[in-house]
Write an enzyme that holds these catalytic residues in place. Sequence first.
Site, mmCIF file in Angstrom:
data_model
loop_
_atom_site.group_PDB
_atom_site.id
_atom_site.type_symbol
_atom_site.label_atom_id
_atom_site.label_comp_id
_atom_site.label_asym_id
_atom_site.label_seq_id
_atom_site.Cartn_x
_atom_site.Cartn_y
_atom_site.Cartn_z
ATOM 1 N N SER A 154 0.855 -1.275 0.020
ATOM 2 C CA SER A 154 0.019 0.077 0.004
ATOM 3 C C SER A 154 0.978 1.194 0.039
ATOM 4 C CB SER A 154 -1.065 -0.137 1.191
ATOM 5 O OG SER A 154 -2.022 0.959 1.107
ATOM 6 N N GLU A 248 -9.307 -3.925 -6.478
ATOM 7 C CA GLU A 248 -8.823 -2.667 -5.842
ATOM 8 C C GLU A 248 -9.343 -1.176 -6.504
ATOM 9 O OE1 GLU A 248 -5.210 -2.669 -3.747
ATOM 10 O OE2 GLU A 248 -4.732 -4.756 -4.579
ATOM 11 N N HIS A 278 -7.540 -5.368 -0.952
ATOM 12 C CA HIS A 278 -6.204 -4.583 -0.993
ATOM 13 C C HIS A 278 -5.231 -5.001 0.158
ATOM 14 C CE1 HIS A 278 -3.609 -0.808 -1.212
ATOM 15 N NE2 HIS A 278 -3.868 -0.762 0.320
#
Length: 320
Positions: A154, A248, A278
């Site tokens: 991320s 996502e 995610h």
Amino acid sequence: MSWQSAFACWFLRRQFYPQTLSPTISVEHARKTTAKRIWSPRVPRGWVLREQYGIDDAPLRGEWLEPLAAPKRPAPARTILYFHGGGYYFCSPRSHRSLVFELARRANVRTFSLDYRLAPEHRFPAALDDSVAAYRQLLAAGTPAESIVIAGDSAGGGLALATLVALRDAGDALPAGGLLFSPWTDLAATGETIRTNDGIDPMFSGPAIARAAQVYLGDTPATHPYASPLYAGLHGLPPLFVQAGSTEVLLDDARRVAERARTAGVSVEFEIWPNMPHAWQIFAPFIPESRKALDGAAAFVNQVTVPCASQPSSETSIAL
């Protein structure tokens, strides 16, 4: 899609997604909620966790995971420098132990999970300054660049890529590779999947991405190449391994980086996993898809790195 993954998506949709619909971001609430939900796995058998959170431990503040010495078990001659996700404003090495522990064990590498400074107390470029300093400290301690992989998920995946770009621009010896899980690479939030996967992603709403970016950026333009490495020149980088889920909102952050890196001559392995949430790798060891994804990541680490003859200890590297 396994039932375990389906349950994780249901949980995220019920517990996390509603928070991303708010027009404002509460940093304090995000941190408190994450702290309450942290599940910390046991340290793998035969390994030791060394927590280094003292002021004097900078720039290597965070956590080492290393194997215990054993006559029949050679010490890892490779190192992963890991950057956790959390939008640059929450989460920590502790919150990402499930991913880091499983990755280290599968690849048989020692890992250092960096406790970089968080926004809004420390906005851009604080996280990047910390990541670059940590990498340089590993080199100064005697860890060869070719034995290191920089990794993250991320925001940490975007930070990993930005670190590679910054190191290249500064003329530093580059690591053997970059490992990016659902990387956040475009803080300007221009990816098409911000819109097309809005409402499908079980974790984030599309509009939440730009709001989160402002917490980290402050007055910095969202297209700054060290904040949003999608806008950087990607030539001359080491091999990249990228994984993202098909639903996502950040899928295009990964897809466009993979495309632009390949165009720039970088070796890229890019995997799109159907219906995965995610950064689903963090759900290891519970979700089969998480375990399988980390198996592939571990294989990449061992493929691109050149093991060093002897590995400096974490205690030595921190003391410098």
